[in-house]
Write a protein that holds these residues in place. Structure first.
Motif, PDB file in Angstrom:
ATOM      1  N   ASP A   1       0.914  -1.232  -0.146  1.00 36.72           N
ATOM      2  CA  ASP A   1       0.079   0.146   0.033  1.00 36.72           C
ATOM      3  C   ASP A   1       0.832   1.166  -0.077  1.00 36.72           C
ATOM      4  OD1 ASP A   1       0.850  -0.451   2.697  1.00 36.72           O
ATOM      5  OD2 ASP A   1      -0.914   0.357   3.440  1.00 36.72           O
ATOM      6  N   LYS A   2       2.217   1.095  -0.097  1.00 38.35           N
ATOM      7  CA  LYS A   2       3.014   2.182  -0.203  1.00 38.35           C
ATOM      8  C   LYS A   2       3.958   2.245  -1.337  1.00 38.35           C
ATOM      9  CE  LYS A   2       1.720   3.610   4.015  1.00 38.35           C
ATOM     10  NZ  LYS A   2       1.276   4.934   4.318  1.00 38.35           N
ATOM     11  N   VAL A   3       4.215   1.307  -2.045  1.00 42.00           N
ATOM     12  CA  VAL A   3       5.254   1.130  -3.168  1.00 42.00           C
ATOM     13  C   VAL A   3       4.515   0.965  -4.431  1.00 42.00           C
ATOM     14  CG1 VAL A   3       7.353   0.222  -3.949  1.00 42.00           C
ATOM     15  CG2 VAL A   3       7.047   0.449  -1.347  1.00 42.00           C
ATOM     16  N   TYR A   4       4.592   1.661  -5.178  1.00 41.49           N
ATOM     17  CA  TYR A   4       4.172   1.390  -6.687  1.00 41.49           C
ATOM     18  C   TYR A   4       5.016   1.618  -7.870  1.00 41.49           C
ATOM     19  CZ  TYR A   4      -0.098   2.172  -3.889  1.00 41.49           C
ATOM     20  OH  TYR A   4      -1.077   2.217  -3.126  1.00 41.49           O
ATOM     21  N   PRO A   5       5.773   0.569  -8.168  1.00 42.71           N
ATOM     22  CA  PRO A   5       6.747   0.594  -9.202  1.00 42.71           C
ATOM     23  C   PRO A   5       6.507   1.058 -10.584  1.00 42.71           C
ATOM     24  CG  PRO A   5       6.833  -1.464  -7.941  1.00 42.71           C
ATOM     25  CD  PRO A   5       5.529  -0.881  -7.777  1.00 42.71           C
ATOM     26  N   VAL A   6       7.301   1.991 -11.192  1.00 44.71           N
ATOM     27  CA  VAL A   6       6.976   2.420 -12.441  1.00 44.71           C
ATOM     28  C   VAL A   6       8.223   1.739 -13.301  1.00 44.71           C
ATOM     29  CG1 VAL A   6       6.705   4.434 -14.000  1.00 44.71           C
ATOM     30  CG2 VAL A   6       5.949   4.259 -11.607  1.00 44.71           C
ATOM     31  N   VAL A   7       7.721   1.081 -14.417  1.00 45.88           N
ATOM     32  CA  VAL A   7       8.778   0.438 -15.135  1.00 45.88           C
ATOM     33  C   VAL A   7       8.638   0.908 -16.815  1.00 45.88           C
ATOM     34  CG1 VAL A   7       9.489  -1.692 -16.159  1.00 45.88           C
ATOM     35  CG2 VAL A   7       8.858  -1.786 -13.815  1.00 45.88           C
ATOM     36  N   GLU A   8       9.690   1.309 -17.253  1.00 50.92           N
ATOM     37  CA  GLU A   8       9.809   1.865 -18.640  1.00 50.92           C
ATOM     38  C   GLU A   8      10.440   0.573 -19.412  1.00 50.92           C
ATOM     39  OE1 GLU A   8      11.565   5.365 -21.714  1.00 50.92           O
ATOM     40  OE2 GLU A   8      11.968   5.161 -19.637  1.00 50.92           O
ATOM     41  N   PRO A   9       9.753  -0.231 -20.058  1.00 53.18           N
ATOM     42  CA  PRO A   9      10.381  -1.400 -20.962  1.00 53.18           C
ATOM     43  C   PRO A   9      11.506  -0.863 -21.911  1.00 53.18           C
ATOM     44  CG  PRO A   9       8.012  -1.612 -20.662  1.00 53.18           C
ATOM     45  CD  PRO A   9       8.206  -0.408 -20.308  1.00 53.18           C
ATOM     46  N   VAL A  10      12.299  -1.641 -22.054  1.00 55.37           N
ATOM     47  CA  VAL A  10      13.450  -1.133 -23.189  1.00 55.37           C
ATOM     48  C   VAL A  10      13.902  -2.441 -23.645  1.00 55.37           C
ATOM     49  CG1 VAL A  10      14.366   0.883 -21.630  1.00 55.37           C
ATOM     50  CG2 VAL A  10      15.363  -1.454 -21.268  1.00 55.37           C
ATOM     51  N   LYS A  11      13.389  -3.560 -23.785  1.00 57.13           N
ATOM     52  CA  LYS A  11      13.929  -4.782 -24.615  1.00 57.13           C
ATOM     53  C   LYS A  11      12.632  -5.233 -25.227  1.00 57.13           C
ATOM     54  CE  LYS A  11      17.929  -4.926 -22.954  1.00 57.13           C
ATOM     55  NZ  LYS A  11      19.074  -4.701 -23.641  1.00 57.13           N
TER      56      LYS A  11
END
Length: 309
Positions: A26-36
């Motif tokens: 409820d505190k951590v929300y990863p943001v991922v920018e795919p590069v492959k």
């Protein structure tokens, strides 16, 4: 809320997969920018995050890497075909807004969640989009006008906090201030701020370069108990700084220095999963490719912030 921003390279995805069970859902929300172009590792990572109660934000129109595009449709459709849960995050600027408005309207019409990565002051009226976005990410508050930033609802400020140097030898061995965003986001810095983020123990510059180092540098973050600010400690090898030989020996030298610093610094949490693996490597006197220490430091950084929140 903490929004760590990771690029979808091997070690970044591995860091997420391995540390996710230690993160507060409820505190951590990863943001991922795919590069492959190979999205299988990304999909596996999303699945593992889902299994641990985390739904990541995925940039569906990445700016860098194999998948760089202004159109969000292709990657969004690729991920949506799989049985994973994610929040599509649309990169928005004045150049690509025409290409993205139709897609955003489709998400809204279907009642689907989304977030926005606003790369600059948008000249067009985007209130209908920002108002419905789960989160509106901006990169470094100083890049936006005061008026624009304060009108954004559900705003998350992503900062490039890591003090990058051109050469490892140029890092200062004295701990450096890293960030106080984990404190100030509650103030907040802009009117509607709901969270903060960073690029962990790298900066926001994109590079595919790598190779043997003359000096091995290990980076570890910690929240200082006395003032609650976050600092970063750079541990460097000192032997043969003009040679690329004996990387394994230089790694052990830098690791010895890091462990010694940790033992003298109560503020540094040695119980994180990432640091426990550092301790295990130190005891075994083993050597791994330098991508592994980067992964461990990322894991430690995310868990340290999660524990604070």
């Amino acid at each position: 809320m903490y929004f760590p921003y990771l690029r979808g390279k091997q070690n970044e995805l591995a860091a997420l997969k391995e540390v996710v069970s230690r993160l507060k859902v409820d505190k951590v929300y990863p943001v991922v920018e795919p590069v492959k172009s190979n999205t299988k590792p990304l999909l596996k990572t999303i699945s593992i995050l889902n299994d641990n109660g985390i739904i990541p934000h995925i940039i569906v129109n990445p700016e860098v890497g194999d998948l760089a595009t202004d159109s969000p449709d292709h990657l969004y459709n690729t991920i949506s075909k799989e049985s994973v849960k994610f929040v599509p995050c649309i990169r928005l600027n004045n150049q690509n807004i025409t290409n993205t408005q139709t897609f955003l309207n489709q998400l809204i019409d279907r009642g689907l969640e989304f977030s926005l990565l606003l790369q600059e002051d948008i000249l067009s009226n985007i209130n209908s989009f920002t108002a419905k976005a789960r989160a509106n990410l901006i990169i470094d508050q100083s890049r936006y006008s005061h008026t624009f930033a304060n009108l954004i609802p559900n705003c998350v400020i992503i900062s490039s906090s890591f003090p990058t140097k051109d050469k490892n030898a140029n890092y200062n061995s004295i701990p450096q201030f890293f960030s106080d965003a984990h404190i100030t986001y509650k103030v907040p810095l802009v009117q509607n701020q709901i969270g903060f983020g960073d690029y962990l123990i790298i900066d926001n510059a994109w590079s595919t370069n790598g190779g043997p180092a003359y000096v091995v540098a290990l980076h570890i973050t910690y929240i200082e108990n006395s003032n609650l600010n976050m600092y970063v400690k750079h541990s460097l090898s000192i032997t043969n700084p003009s040679s690329q030989s004996d990387i394994a020996g230089k790694f052990q030298e830098a690791l010895n220095e890091m462990i010694q610093f940790a033992n003298q610094t109560p503020s540094l949490d040695q119980n994180t999963l990432g640091f426990q693996e550092y301790i295990d490597i130190h005891k075994r006197k083993s050597f791994h490719a330098l991508g592994i220490p980067k992964k461990l430091s990322m894991m430690h950084h995310m868990e340290t912030i999660s524990n604070y929140l």
